[in-house]
Design a protein around this motif. Sequence first.
Motif, PDB file in Angstrom:
ATOM      1  N   UNK A  33       7.464  22.790  22.803  1.00 19.74           N
ATOM      2  CA  UNK A  33       7.514  22.440  24.220  1.00 19.74           C
ATOM      3  C   UNK A  33       8.366  23.449  24.982  1.00 19.74           C
ATOM      4  N   UNK A  34       7.978  23.743  26.221  1.00 18.24           N
ATOM      5  CA  UNK A  34       8.652  24.672  27.128  1.00 18.24           C
ATOM      6  C   UNK A  34       8.437  26.142  26.745  1.00 18.24           C
ATOM      7  N   UNK A  35       7.525  26.405  25.810  1.00 22.55           N
ATOM      8  CA  UNK A  35       7.205  27.777  25.421  1.00 22.55           C
ATOM      9  C   UNK A  35       5.781  28.151  25.859  1.00 22.55           C
ATOM     10  N   UNK A  36       5.354  27.552  26.974  1.00 24.44           N
ATOM     11  CA  UNK A  36       3.984  27.775  27.435  1.00 24.44           C
ATOM     12  C   UNK A  36       3.716  29.248  27.751  1.00 24.44           C
ATOM     13  N   UNK A  37       4.663  29.900  28.397  1.00 21.53           N
ATOM     14  CA  UNK A  37       4.465  31.305  28.776  1.00 21.53           C
ATOM     15  C   UNK A  37       4.323  32.175  27.534  1.00 21.53           C
ATOM     16  N   UNK A  38       5.109  31.888  26.508  1.00 21.88           N
ATOM     17  CA  UNK A  38       5.047  32.681  25.280  1.00 21.88           C
ATOM     18  C   UNK A  38       3.674  32.575  24.620  1.00 21.88           C
ATOM     19  N   UNK A  39       3.130  31.357  24.549  1.00 25.20           N
ATOM     20  CA  UNK A  39       1.851  31.234  23.845  1.00 25.20           C
ATOM     21  C   UNK A  39       0.687  31.764  24.673  1.00 25.20           C
ATOM     22  N   UNK A  40       0.758  31.652  26.000  1.00 28.32           N
ATOM     23  CA  UNK A  40      -0.301  32.249  26.817  1.00 28.32           C
ATOM     24  C   UNK A  40      -0.241  33.772  26.719  1.00 28.32           C
ATOM     25  N   UNK A  41       0.950  34.322  26.738  1.00 33.10           N
ATOM     26  CA  UNK A  41       1.096  35.764  26.603  1.00 33.10           C
ATOM     27  C   UNK A  41       0.527  36.250  25.275  1.00 33.10           C
ATOM     28  N   UNK A  42       0.819  35.513  24.200  1.00 29.30           N
ATOM     29  CA  UNK A  42       0.293  35.878  22.886  1.00 29.30           C
ATOM     30  C   UNK A  42      -1.224  35.776  22.851  1.00 29.30           C
ATOM     31  N   UNK A  43      -1.770  34.739  23.489  1.00 31.04           N
ATOM     32  CA  UNK A  43      -3.222  34.567  23.522  1.00 31.04           C
ATOM     33  C   UNK A  43      -3.895  35.697  24.299  1.00 31.04           C
ATOM     34  N   UNK A  44      -3.291  36.100  25.420  1.00 30.40           N
ATOM     35  CA  UNK A  44      -3.848  37.207  26.202  1.00 30.40           C
ATOM     36  C   UNK A  44      -3.795  38.511  25.413  1.00 30.40           C
ATOM     37  N   UNK A  45      -2.708  38.728  24.707  1.00 27.89           N
ATOM     38  CA  UNK A  45      -2.600  39.947  23.899  1.00 27.89           C
ATOM     39  C   UNK A  45      -3.675  39.981  22.816  1.00 27.89           C
ATOM     40  N   UNK A  46      -3.913  38.838  22.184  1.00 27.46           N
ATOM     41  CA  UNK A  46      -4.956  38.769  21.163  1.00 27.46           C
ATOM     42  C   UNK A  46      -6.324  39.083  21.759  1.00 27.46           C
ATOM     43  N   UNK A  47      -6.604  38.452  22.910  1.00 30.51           N
ATOM     44  CA  UNK A  47      -7.913  38.645  23.542  1.00 30.51           C
ATOM     45  C   UNK A  47      -8.112  40.092  23.985  1.00 30.51           C
ATOM     46  N   UNK A  48      -7.069  40.706  24.531  1.00 31.09           N
ATOM     47  CA  UNK A  48      -7.168  42.101  24.973  1.00 31.09           C
ATOM     48  C   UNK A  48      -7.378  43.052  23.792  1.00 31.09           C
ATOM     49  N   UNK A  49      -6.921  42.627  22.618  1.00 28.86           N
ATOM     50  CA  UNK A  49      -7.096  43.443  21.412  1.00 28.86           C
ATOM     51  C   UNK A  49      -8.448  43.194  20.739  1.00 28.86           C
ATOM     52  N   UNK A  50      -9.245  42.285  21.335  1.00 27.34           N
ATOM     53  CA  UNK A  50     -10.577  42.046  20.800  1.00 27.34           C
ATOM     54  C   UNK A  50     -10.722  40.803  19.950  1.00 27.34           C
ATOM     55  N   UNK A  51      -9.683  39.973  19.867  1.00 28.02           N
ATOM     56  CA  UNK A  51      -9.745  38.735  19.095  1.00 28.02           C
ATOM     57  C   UNK A  51     -10.009  37.560  20.034  1.00 28.02           C
ATOM     58  N   UNK A  52     -11.141  36.899  19.877  1.00 27.33           N
ATOM     59  CA  UNK A  52     -11.436  35.758  20.748  1.00 27.33           C
ATOM     60  C   UNK A  52     -10.435  34.640  20.470  1.00 27.33           C
ATOM     61  N   UNK A  53      -9.909  34.061  21.531  1.00 27.10           N
ATOM     62  CA  UNK A  53      -8.821  33.086  21.379  1.00 27.10           C
ATOM     63  C   UNK A  53      -9.013  31.913  22.337  1.00 27.10           C
ATOM     64  N   UNK A  54      -8.815  30.705  21.815  1.00 23.25           N
ATOM     65  CA  UNK A  54      -8.847  29.495  22.636  1.00 23.25           C
ATOM     66  C   UNK A  54      -7.429  28.998  22.859  1.00 23.25           C
ATOM     67  N   UNK A  55      -7.072  28.758  24.119  1.00 27.11           N
ATOM     68  CA  UNK A  55      -5.798  28.119  24.457  1.00 27.11           C
ATOM     69  C   UNK A  55      -6.090  26.638  24.655  1.00 27.11           C
ATOM     70  N   UNK A  56      -5.508  25.784  23.826  1.00 26.19           N
ATOM     71  CA  UNK A  56      -5.859  24.365  23.858  1.00 26.19           C
ATOM     72  C   UNK A  56      -4.821  23.548  24.618  1.00 26.19           C
ATOM     73  N   UNK A  57      -5.299  22.501  25.250  1.00 27.19           N
ATOM     74  CA  UNK A  57      -4.457  21.562  25.978  1.00 27.19           C
ATOM     75  C   UNK A  57      -4.899  20.154  25.631  1.00 27.19           C
ATOM     76  N   UNK A  58      -4.046  19.196  25.917  1.00 33.31           N
ATOM     77  CA  UNK A  58      -4.437  17.799  25.783  1.00 33.31           C
ATOM     78  C   UNK A  58      -5.210  17.380  27.029  1.00 33.31           C
ATOM     79  N   UNK A  59      -6.254  16.578  26.862  1.00 26.75           N
ATOM     80  CA  UNK A  59      -7.039  16.130  28.007  1.00 26.75           C
ATOM     81  C   UNK A  59      -7.881  17.241  28.581  1.00 26.75           C
ATOM     82  N   UNK A  60      -7.774  17.473  29.871  1.00 27.94           N
ATOM     83  CA  UNK A  60      -8.511  18.545  30.538  1.00 27.94           C
ATOM     84  C   UNK A  60      -7.562  19.704  30.811  1.00 27.94           C
ATOM     85  N   UNK A  61      -7.974  20.957  30.527  1.00 31.92           N
ATOM     86  CA  UNK A  61      -7.058  22.091  30.688  1.00 31.92           C
ATOM     87  C   UNK A  61      -6.632  22.351  32.120  1.00 31.92           C
TER      88      UNK A  61
END
Length: 245
Positions: free
Chosen positions: A39-67
């Motif tokens: 919890x409270x590390x949302x920016x870190x995981x979104x940043x990591x997900x964007x880095x993965x995607x920019x490097x060519x790795x498809x990535x899903x960022x998951x949330x509870x309920x509706x994103x």
Amino acid sequence: MSQRAAQVLEAVDAVAGYTTYIDLIRPLIQGKQIVSTAMKKEIDRVSAALDLALAGTSCAVVSSGDPGVYAMAGLVLEMCRERSIAIGGTDNPDNGDQLCIEIVPGIPALCSGASLLGAPLTHDFAAISLSDLLTPWETIEARLEAAASADFVIVIYNPKSRRRADHLTRAQQIIMAHRDPSTPVGIVTGAMRENQRISLTTLEQLHQAEVDMQTTVFVGNSNTFCYDGYMVTPRGYSKKYNINK
């Protein structure tokens, strides 16, 4: 989750999310790269997900309920703007990066919870979170006051935590200034999960309800009623038509 969400989770190479949510879907993501943060590390995981995607790795960022409902879709798009990352349907920025981003709809707690209670949201409603982690409490109070005075059904997210033990009681007091103490209130915890709990109470008794961060509270408007264990907010058909057929 929606069928599309299940399809995306099956197709992607990596999944990023809050640890609790990752645990909920772990059987569906075996063998995938996982970015899990607290919890409270949302920016870190979104940043990591964007880095993965920019490097060519498809990535899903998951949330509870509706994103898009108190969740991660907004932060993903905000961070794309800050990093000058073009997204699907936009022009490439000069010397910038581009990603294809899809916001996959889910089932928010206000919908799953409402279905378990009956039909509390058949007329106009307002959703308000009592978490003041990112929103000043004075703003939350003003929104509660406005929604209560306008006779909206009020859906309350994040009603109580260990740090915010009194926020729901304060919300109750604000709403009671505009509403009858006997107004029906629905309490749903862990909707559609193994820890699911459902109960009906009144606005006057709301402070005694068992709630936590997985609870969604549904406060009825002046026309909401309970019938045979269901909470119902009429749309107004009976005032215009003969429904006794």
